[in-house]
Design an enzyme around this catalytic site. Structure first.
Site, PDB file in Angstrom:
ATOM      1  CB  CYS A 116     -22.853 -74.741   9.226  1.00 17.76           C
ATOM      2  SG  CYS A 116     -23.686 -75.897   8.153  1.00 17.76           S
ATOM      3  CG  HIS A 256     -23.104 -71.008   7.245  1.00 24.19           C
ATOM      4  ND1 HIS A 256     -22.204 -71.796   6.556  1.00 24.19           N
ATOM      5  CD2 HIS A 256     -24.228 -71.760   7.388  1.00 24.19           C
ATOM      6  CE1 HIS A 256     -22.767 -72.966   6.312  1.00 24.19           C
ATOM      7  NE2 HIS A 256     -23.991 -72.970   6.796  1.00 24.19           N
ATOM      8  CG  ASN A 286     -24.537 -75.052   3.610  1.00 28.74           C
ATOM      9  OD1 ASN A 286     -23.389 -75.007   4.025  1.00 28.74           O
ATOM     10  ND2 ASN A 286     -25.586 -75.214   4.403  1.00 28.74           N
TER      11      ASN A 286
HETATM   12  O1  UT7 Z   1     -26.226 -75.081   6.938  1.00 29.09           O
HETATM   13  C1  UT7 Z   1     -26.727 -75.043   8.219  1.00 29.09           C
HETATM   14  C2  UT7 Z   1     -28.052 -75.557   8.497  1.00 29.09           C
HETATM   15  N1  UT7 Z   1     -28.979 -75.567   7.420  1.00 29.09           N
HETATM   16  C3  UT7 Z   1     -29.747 -74.490   7.125  1.00 29.09           C
HETATM   17  O2  UT7 Z   1     -29.555 -73.399   7.620  1.00 29.09           O
HETATM   18  C4  UT7 Z   1     -30.884 -74.729   6.140  1.00 29.09           C
HETATM   19  C5  UT7 Z   1     -32.128 -74.000   6.599  1.00 29.09           C
HETATM   20  N2  UT7 Z   1     -33.295 -74.339   5.808  1.00 29.09           N
HETATM   21  C6  UT7 Z   1     -33.482 -73.958   4.535  1.00 29.09           C
HETATM   22  O3  UT7 Z   1     -32.629 -73.335   3.935  1.00 29.09           O
HETATM   23  C7  UT7 Z   1     -34.813 -74.228   3.903  1.00 29.09           C
HETATM   24  O4  UT7 Z   1     -35.709 -74.694   4.887  1.00 29.09           O
HETATM   25  C8  UT7 Z   1     -34.773 -75.258   2.719  1.00 29.09           C
HETATM   26  C9  UT7 Z   1     -34.100 -74.622   1.515  1.00 29.09           C
HETATM   27  C10 UT7 Z   1     -34.023 -76.502   3.149  1.00 29.09           C
HETATM   28  C11 UT7 Z   1     -36.188 -75.630   2.319  1.00 29.09           C
HETATM   29  O5  UT7 Z   1     -36.925 -74.449   1.977  1.00 29.09           O
HETATM   30  P1  UT7 Z   1     -38.327 -74.096   2.641  1.00 29.09           P
HETATM   31  O6  UT7 Z   1     -38.764 -72.849   2.032  1.00 29.09           O
HETATM   32  O7  UT7 Z   1     -38.170 -74.136   4.131  1.00 29.09           O
HETATM   33  O8  UT7 Z   1     -39.217 -75.285   2.150  1.00 29.09           O
HETATM   34  P2  UT7 Z   1     -40.100 -76.323   2.980  1.00 29.09           P
HETATM   35  O9  UT7 Z   1     -39.264 -77.468   3.397  1.00 29.09           O
HETATM   36  O10 UT7 Z   1     -40.919 -75.612   4.015  1.00 29.09           O
HETATM   37  O11 UT7 Z   1     -41.094 -76.779   1.846  1.00 29.09           O
HETATM   38  C12 UT7 Z   1     -42.046 -75.879   1.243  1.00 29.09           C
HETATM   39  C13 UT7 Z   1     -42.653 -76.538   0.030  1.00 29.09           C
HETATM   40  C14 UT7 Z   1     -43.161 -77.951   0.305  1.00 29.09           C
HETATM   41  O12 UT7 Z   1     -44.296 -78.181  -0.504  1.00 29.09           O
HETATM   42  P3  UT7 Z   1     -45.768 -78.080   0.109  1.00 29.09           P
HETATM   43  O13 UT7 Z   1     -45.822 -79.060   1.231  1.00 29.09           O
HETATM   44  O14 UT7 Z   1     -45.925 -76.657   0.559  1.00 29.09           O
HETATM   45  O15 UT7 Z   1     -46.646 -78.438  -1.064  1.00 29.09           O
HETATM   46  C15 UT7 Z   1     -42.036 -78.813  -0.198  1.00 29.09           C
HETATM   47  O16 UT7 Z   1     -42.447 -80.096  -0.554  1.00 29.09           O
HETATM   48  O17 UT7 Z   1     -41.672 -76.647  -1.003  1.00 29.09           O
HETATM   49  C16 UT7 Z   1     -41.558 -78.028  -1.396  1.00 29.09           C
HETATM   50  N3  UT7 Z   1     -40.162 -78.286  -1.723  1.00 29.09           N
HETATM   51  C17 UT7 Z   1     -39.681 -78.198  -2.978  1.00 29.09           C
HETATM   52  N4  UT7 Z   1     -40.262 -77.907  -4.158  1.00 29.09           N
HETATM   53  C18 UT7 Z   1     -39.468 -77.930  -5.248  1.00 29.09           C
HETATM   54  C19 UT7 Z   1     -39.162 -78.592  -0.888  1.00 29.09           C
HETATM   55  N5  UT7 Z   1     -38.014 -78.734  -1.568  1.00 29.09           N
HETATM   56  C20 UT7 Z   1     -38.310 -78.504  -2.873  1.00 29.09           C
HETATM   57  C21 UT7 Z   1     -37.539 -78.500  -4.045  1.00 29.09           C
HETATM   58  N6  UT7 Z   1     -38.152 -78.202  -5.216  1.00 29.09           N
HETATM   59  N7  UT7 Z   1     -36.214 -78.769  -4.049  1.00 29.09           N
END
Ligand code: UT7
Length: 336
Positions: A116, A256, A286
């Protein structure tokens, strides 16, 4: 004699026609439009559909757009740098394919892999070629076909990414505009949280690597999120401070587009209101190497000579950095 600086003198961009909406993603993985919108800011992203079409297709279109607007002769281009982690082939470089396709027959060209942050690494490198006096026209392309390396059964990762490419033309100037300063960083310990396991020289492709879905992006989202929020904001603040810029004198923050929450955190750290933050994450998601040049492409008409832009990125590696650019022209440039 005034110092030679590298001015951005043209911008081009391309996104594919196919729009993959959050609604359609709801039919592919267990997710909702509401979750994706509130956790990431993405509403839709573009996907390059069709057989045997690589990222070069988008790089070529972005360059053709820039060439049509600036009316430069492609034979005058000295160097093309293509920042991408989804090259058409492992070799030759996608930049070579693009250079030949657009008629840049006098350019040397190569790919740059910094995920990125690829575009800002390329912008800094390309600017150095110009500032040294070695070259007069350098094109930096940033773009990725993320749909080629996404696991569309992994709901935490596939929802944020999309396909697209943009480019800028760099030329020398002795005016007080152009690429003024940059801070670039990397930390290989980030590999643990964001990588693609197979397909490189460590693990060659086999039936097993395919069956185990190892040719796709592996991301521990929340860990990457924490590093991104801190580091992108740190470098943006650092470059502003050391160039005596503040919330009044910064015209645009160009961040970004990985997650709207990371963008908001960076803006608040630098003290910038949302109306001065370039944003198109809701439409493109992204696009990895493509996000920054696609922002410049979208906002080009609004830009004015002398505008102070702070560009910041964070991504796989980890890689991150910030660049201070003083914009060199008004509106949609067309100089002939
Ligand atoms: O581009 C350069 C590098 N990349 C980044 O900068 C990305 C950085 N990370 C992020 O943007 C975020 O971490 C994500 C968008 C990828 C994920 O969001 P998050 O708020 O960090 O979610 P998480 O992975 O901590 O998951 C939280 C909850 C989990 O459920 P439980 O365990 O709390 O019940 C996940 O299973 O949200 C759930 N979850 C979803 N639910 C519905 C994860 N993805 C989804 C989804 N739809 N697509």
């Amino acid at each position: 004699m005034n110092k030679i600086r590298a001015a951005i003198t043209g911008v081009g961009g391309y996104v594919p026609d196919y729009v993959l909406t959050n609604k359609e993603l709801e039919t592919m993985v267990e997710t909702t439009d509401e979750w994706i919108t509130s956790r990431t800011g993405v509403k839709e992203r573009r996907i390059l559909k069709g057989d045997n079409l690589g990222v070069s297709v988008m790089g070529i279109e972005a360059m053709k757009d820039m060439l049509a607007k600036t009316k430069i002769d492609p034979k005058e281009i000295d160097c093309i740098i293509f920042a991408t982690i989804t090259p058409d082939l492992t070799f030759p470089a996608t930049a070579n394919i693009v250079a030949t396709a657009v008629g840049a027959t006098n350019a040397f060209s190569y790919d740059l892999g910094a995920a990125c942050s690829g575009f800002i690494y390329g912008l800094s490198t390309g600017a150095s070629f110009i500032q040294s006096g070695m070259y007069k026209k350098v094109v930096v392309i940033g773009g990725d076909k993320m749909s080629a390396i996404l696991d569309y059964t992994d709901r935490t990762t596939c929802i944020i990414f999309g396909d697209g490419a943009g480019c800028v033309l760099l030329e020398p100037t002795t005016e007080d505009v152009g690429v003024i300063d940059s801070v670039l960083k990397s930390d290989g310990s980030g590999e643990a949280y964001l990588h693609m396991k197979a397909g490189g020289s460590r693990m060659r492709p086999t039936h097993e690597t395919v069956d185990k879905r190892l040719h796709y992006v592996y991301q521990e989202g929340s860990a990457v999120f924490k590093f991104a929020v801190t580091n992108m904001a740190d470098v943006a603040a650092q470059i502003a401070t050391r160039n005596n810029l503040n919330s009044e004198t910064i015209t645009w923050l160009v961040p970004h587009q990985a997650n709207k929450r990371i963008i908001d955190a960076t803006a608040s750290r630098v003290g910038i209101n949302e109306d001065k933050v370039m944003m198109n994450i809701e439409r493109y998601g992204n696009t990895t190497g493509g996000t920054i040049p696609l922002l410049l492409w979208d906002y080009e008409k609004q830009l004015k000579k002398g505008d102070n832009l702070i560009i910041a990125a964070f991504g796989g590696g980890f890689t991150w950095g910030a660049i201070y650019v003083k914009w060199a022209y008004n509106g949609n440039h067309n100089r002939h």
